[in-house]
Design a protein around this motif. Structure first.
Motif, short mmCIF file in Angstrom:
data_model
loop_
_atom_site.label_atom_id
_atom_site.label_comp_id
_atom_site.label_asym_id
_atom_site.label_seq_id
_atom_site.Cartn_x
_atom_site.Cartn_y
_atom_site.Cartn_z
N THR A 73 0.86 -1.19 0.00
CA THR A 73 0.00 0.00 0.00
C THR A 73 0.89 1.23 0.00
OG1 THR A 73 -1.69 -1.19 1.23
CG2 THR A 73 -1.82 1.22 1.26
N VAL A 74 0.73 2.06 -1.03
CA VAL A 74 1.52 3.29 -1.17
C VAL A 74 0.57 4.47 -1.01
CG1 VAL A 74 3.03 4.64 -2.68
CG2 VAL A 74 3.10 2.13 -2.76
N VAL A 75 0.94 5.38 -0.09
CA VAL A 75 0.14 6.59 0.13
C VAL A 75 1.00 7.79 -0.22
CG1 VAL A 75 -1.13 7.98 1.82
CG2 VAL A 75 -1.16 5.48 1.99
N TYR A 76 0.50 8.61 -1.17
CA TYR A 76 1.16 9.86 -1.54
C TYR A 76 0.40 10.98 -0.83
CZ TYR A 76 3.19 7.22 -5.43
OH TYR A 76 3.87 6.31 -6.19
N GLU A 77 1.16 11.89 -0.19
CA GLU A 77 0.55 13.04 0.49
C GLU A 77 1.25 14.30 0.00
OE1 GLU A 77 1.41 12.20 4.56
OE2 GLU A 77 -0.22 10.76 4.76
N LEU A 78 0.49 15.33 -0.28
CA LEU A 78 1.04 16.61 -0.70
C LEU A 78 0.30 17.70 0.05
CD1 LEU A 78 3.09 17.84 -2.69
CD2 LEU A 78 1.23 18.00 -4.35
N ASN A 86 0.66 20.45 -12.27
CA ASN A 86 1.41 19.41 -12.98
C ASN A 86 1.85 18.27 -12.05
OD1 ASN A 86 1.24 20.97 -15.35
ND2 ASN A 86 3.03 22.14 -14.73
N LEU A 87 0.91 17.73 -11.31
CA LEU A 87 1.17 16.65 -10.38
C LEU A 87 1.28 15.33 -11.17
CD1 LEU A 87 1.23 15.53 -7.43
CD2 LEU A 87 -1.22 15.20 -7.69
N THR A 88 2.37 14.61 -10.95
CA THR A 88 2.58 13.31 -11.59
C THR A 88 3.07 12.34 -10.53
OG1 THR A 88 3.25 14.43 -13.63
CG2 THR A 88 3.79 12.09 -13.45
N TYR A 89 2.48 11.12 -10.50
CA TYR A 89 2.92 10.10 -9.54
C TYR A 89 2.80 8.72 -10.17
CZ TYR A 89 -2.08 9.42 -8.65
OH TYR A 89 -3.42 9.17 -8.79
N TRP A 106 -3.67 17.24 -0.41
CA TRP A 106 -4.08 16.19 -1.36
C TRP A 106 -3.41 14.88 -0.97
CZ3 TRP A 106 -0.85 13.19 -4.37
CH2 TRP A 106 -1.44 12.44 -5.40
N SER A 107 -4.10 13.77 -1.17
CA SER A 107 -3.48 12.46 -0.96
C SER A 107 -4.22 11.43 -1.80
CB SER A 107 -3.49 12.05 0.52
OG SER A 107 -4.80 11.68 0.91
N VAL A 108 -3.49 10.34 -2.11
CA VAL A 108 -4.07 9.22 -2.84
C VAL A 108 -3.40 7.95 -2.34
CG1 VAL A 108 -2.45 9.32 -4.78
CG2 VAL A 108 -4.72 8.37 -5.14
N THR A 109 -4.18 6.87 -2.32
CA THR A 109 -3.65 5.56 -1.90
C THR A 109 -3.74 4.61 -3.10
OG1 THR A 109 -4.43 5.93 0.35
CG2 THR A 109 -3.95 3.65 -0.28
N VAL A 110 -2.62 3.93 -3.39
CA VAL A 110 -2.59 2.96 -4.50
C VAL A 110 -2.04 1.63 -3.98
CG1 VAL A 110 -2.34 4.71 -6.29
CG2 VAL A 110 -0.31 3.69 -5.31
N GLN A 111 -2.46 0.57 -4.61
CA GLN A 111 -1.94 -0.76 -4.31
C GLN A 111 -0.97 -1.14 -5.41
OE1 GLN A 111 -2.87 -2.52 -1.48
NE2 GLN A 111 -3.97 -0.66 -0.96
N ARG A 112 0.23 -1.57 -5.02
CA ARG A 112 1.26 -1.97 -6.00
C ARG A 112 1.71 -3.38 -5.68
NH1 ARG A 112 4.74 2.12 -7.71
NH2 ARG A 112 5.62 0.47 -8.97
N CYS A 134 5.96 17.04 0.44
CA CYS A 134 5.59 15.73 -0.09
C CYS A 134 5.99 14.67 0.92
CB CYS A 134 6.32 15.51 -1.42
SG CYS A 134 6.34 13.80 -1.95
N ARG A 135 5.14 13.63 1.06
CA ARG A 135 5.46 12.49 1.92
C ARG A 135 4.94 11.24 1.22
NH1 ARG A 135 3.15 14.08 6.55
NH2 ARG A 135 5.06 15.09 7.18
N ILE A 136 5.80 10.20 1.19
CA ILE A 136 5.39 8.92 0.60
C ILE A 136 5.50 7.87 1.70
CG2 ILE A 136 5.86 7.16 -1.14
CD1 ILE A 136 7.18 9.31 -2.85
N ARG A 137 4.41 7.10 1.89
CA ARG A 137 4.39 6.01 2.86
C ARG A 137 4.17 4.70 2.11
NH1 ARG A 137 3.04 8.25 8.10
NH2 ARG A 137 2.27 10.36 7.85
N VAL A 138 4.96 3.69 2.49
CA VAL A 138 4.77 2.34 1.94
C VAL A 138 4.48 1.42 3.11
CG1 VAL A 138 5.81 0.42 0.67
CG2 VAL A 138 6.29 2.78 -0.02
N ASP A 139 3.31 0.81 3.08
CA ASP A 139 2.86 -0.07 4.16
C ASP A 139 2.96 0.61 5.52
OD1 ASP A 139 2.27 -2.06 2.32
OD2 ASP A 139 4.21 -3.05 2.55
N GLY A 140 2.60 1.91 5.56
CA GLY A 140 2.58 2.67 6.81
C GLY A 140 3.88 3.31 7.22
N HIS A 141 4.98 3.00 6.53
CA HIS A 141 6.29 3.58 6.88
C HIS A 141 6.62 4.72 5.92
CE1 HIS A 141 6.95 0.19 9.50
NE2 HIS A 141 6.72 -0.64 8.50
N VAL A 142 7.08 5.85 6.48
CA VAL A 142 7.50 6.98 5.65
C VAL A 142 8.81 6.59 4.97
CG1 VAL A 142 8.23 9.39 5.62
CG2 VAL A 142 6.37 8.67 7.13
#
Length: 159
Positions: A73-78, A86-89, A106-112, A134-142
């Motif tokens: 689980t990847v969570v992007y936060e801005l 021009n947001l790209t992720y 803004w934030s979005v959660t994606v499954q990879r 900007c902050r990116i979390r993968v499986d709850g870890h920054v």
């Protein structure tokens, strides 16, 4: 008068009881003949009903490597002031997702889905109208965090 029997008489051809030395060529031919006879006796023979035995080669079975896959689980936060442009992720499946303008926060959660041994590549790029975080979390870890300030500045955050 001389000394009788001081020298030995030379062998007379055909005289019994005397050995004469063999030439070196005869010895070599004899050794080769013995080697061929031993090889012929020891080597396995092929017959019409029994083919020659194949060389013994060890059998090696290689099993294909099975990569165990996991879903992360990847969570992007801005966050920042007002909007980002021009947001790209990196979205689900590794595709790029783009948005011309987003309201902050803004934030979005994606499954990879990735191989268990490999980290998941995540990236977010945006332009500011002010300060951006900007902050990116993968499986709850920054895994990444970055900020910029100033109109038109570009923020790039990746892990």
């Amino acid at each position: 008068m001389g000394v009788p029997g001081a020298t030995r008489p030379t062998a007379v051809r055909g005289e019994p009881g005397r050995l004469r030395p063999l030439g070196s060529g005869v010895v070599v031919v004899g050794v080769i003949a013995v080697a061929v006879a031993v090889a012929w006796y020891v080597m396995p023979k092929a017959t019409p009903d029994r083919p020659a035995p194949a060389a013994s080669v060890p059998s090696v079975t290689v099993e294909p490597a099975i990569a165990r896959e996991v879903t992360r689980t990847v969570v992007y936060e801005l966050t920042g002031e007002d909007v980002a442009r021009n947001l790209t992720y990196v979205a689900a499946g590794g595709d790029l997702e783009q948005q011309a303008e987003v309201r902050l926060p803004w934030s979005v959660t994606v499954q990879r889905t990735t191989a268990a041994e490999q980290p998941v590549f995540s990236s977010l790029v945006a332009q500011s109208t002010g300060a951006l975080l900007c902050r990116i979390r993968v499986d709850g870890h920054v895994v990444a965090e970055k900020s910029v300030a100033g109109e038109g500045r570009q923020l790039s955050c990746s892990a």
